[in-house]
Write a protein that holds these residues in place. Structure first.
Motif, short mmCIF file in Angstrom:
data_model
loop_
_atom_site.label_atom_id
_atom_site.label_comp_id
_atom_site.label_asym_id
_atom_site.label_seq_id
_atom_site.Cartn_x
_atom_site.Cartn_y
_atom_site.Cartn_z
N GLY A 14 100.47 48.05 18.46
CA GLY A 14 101.45 46.97 18.37
C GLY A 14 100.96 45.70 19.01
N GLU A 15 101.80 45.09 19.84
CA GLU A 15 101.45 43.83 20.48
C GLU A 15 101.21 43.97 21.98
OE1 GLU A 15 100.69 40.94 18.97
OE2 GLU A 15 100.90 42.11 17.15
N THR A 16 100.98 45.19 22.45
CA THR A 16 100.70 45.42 23.86
C THR A 16 99.35 44.80 24.20
OG1 THR A 16 101.89 47.50 23.77
CG2 THR A 16 100.39 47.21 25.61
N SER A 17 99.27 44.10 25.34
CA SER A 17 97.99 43.51 25.75
C SER A 17 97.06 44.62 26.25
CB SER A 17 98.20 42.47 26.85
OG SER A 17 98.44 43.09 28.10
N PHE A 18 95.78 44.32 26.28
CA PHE A 18 94.79 45.27 26.77
C PHE A 18 95.13 45.71 28.19
CE2 PHE A 18 90.98 46.64 28.88
CZ PHE A 18 90.35 47.42 27.94
N VAL A 19 95.41 44.75 29.05
CA VAL A 19 95.70 45.07 30.46
C VAL A 19 96.97 45.90 30.59
CG1 VAL A 19 96.30 44.07 32.70
CG2 VAL A 19 94.42 43.11 31.37
N GLU A 20 98.02 45.53 29.87
CA GLU A 20 99.26 46.30 29.93
C GLU A 20 99.03 47.74 29.49
OE1 GLU A 20 102.60 42.89 28.95
OE2 GLU A 20 101.52 43.81 27.29
N GLY A 71 90.97 56.22 21.38
CA GLY A 71 90.49 54.91 20.93
C GLY A 71 91.48 53.77 21.00
N ARG A 72 92.59 53.94 21.68
CA ARG A 72 93.62 52.90 21.73
C ARG A 72 93.10 51.61 22.36
NH1 ARG A 72 98.85 54.24 20.83
NH2 ARG A 72 99.60 52.66 22.29
N HIS A 78 89.38 45.24 19.83
CA HIS A 78 89.01 44.68 18.53
C HIS A 78 90.07 43.69 18.04
CE1 HIS A 78 85.99 48.02 17.27
NE2 HIS A 78 85.57 47.29 18.27
N ARG A 79 91.31 44.03 18.23
CA ARG A 79 92.40 43.14 17.78
C ARG A 79 92.37 41.81 18.53
NH1 ARG A 79 97.93 44.84 19.88
NH2 ARG A 79 97.17 43.57 21.61
N ASP A 80 92.19 41.88 19.84
CA ASP A 80 92.37 40.68 20.67
C ASP A 80 91.08 39.95 21.02
OD1 ASP A 80 95.06 41.22 20.69
OD2 ASP A 80 95.07 42.08 22.69
N PRO A 92 88.50 34.42 24.41
CA PRO A 92 89.32 34.35 23.20
C PRO A 92 90.43 33.33 23.36
CG PRO A 92 89.16 36.60 24.00
CD PRO A 92 88.57 35.72 25.04
N VAL A 93 90.95 32.82 22.25
CA VAL A 93 92.02 31.82 22.32
C VAL A 93 93.26 32.38 22.99
CG1 VAL A 93 91.23 30.43 20.38
CG2 VAL A 93 92.80 32.33 19.97
#
Length: 103
Positions: A14-20, A71-72, A78-80, A92-93
């Motif tokens: 979903g939209e969870t950040s890497f750190v979260e 692999g989450r 890859h997404r971010d 990244p932006v």
């Protein structure tokens, strides 16, 4: 990873950040404990989690392996992280020093 599996990971993260997501998956495990398993220093883990350094794909993969995530974290990386870059930087932006990757 094939297109079907990758799409499944993208939907799952979903939209969870890497750190979260790293903090959630780490649960009660300390950064020091995770560092022993991933072979990255506790300081490196801290720098990633506090936004001082962006994660790398190798770091994401090591955490995925240690936490048995399927692999989450690599999918979120890859997404971010592989998207557009800020002008004049390798960040990244959507990188925010306060939270790592801001969505």
């Amino acid at each position: 990873m094939n297109g079907i599996a990758k799409a499944g990971h993208e939907a799952a993260v979903g939209e969870t950040s890497f750190v979260e997501e790293l903090r959630r998956l780490r649960g009660g495990m300390s950064q020091r404990e995770l560092a022993k398993v991933t072979h990255y220093s506790p300081g490196h883990h801290s720098n990633v989690e506090t936004g001082v350094k962006p994660p790398t794909e190798d770091f994401a993969r090591a955490c995925d392996t240690a936490l048995n995530t399927g692999g989450r974290l690599v999918a979120i990386f890859h997404r971010d992280m592989l998207g557009p870059r800020r002008k004049g930087t390798s960040r990244p932006v959507n990188w925010s020093p306060e939270v790592g990757l801001a969505n």
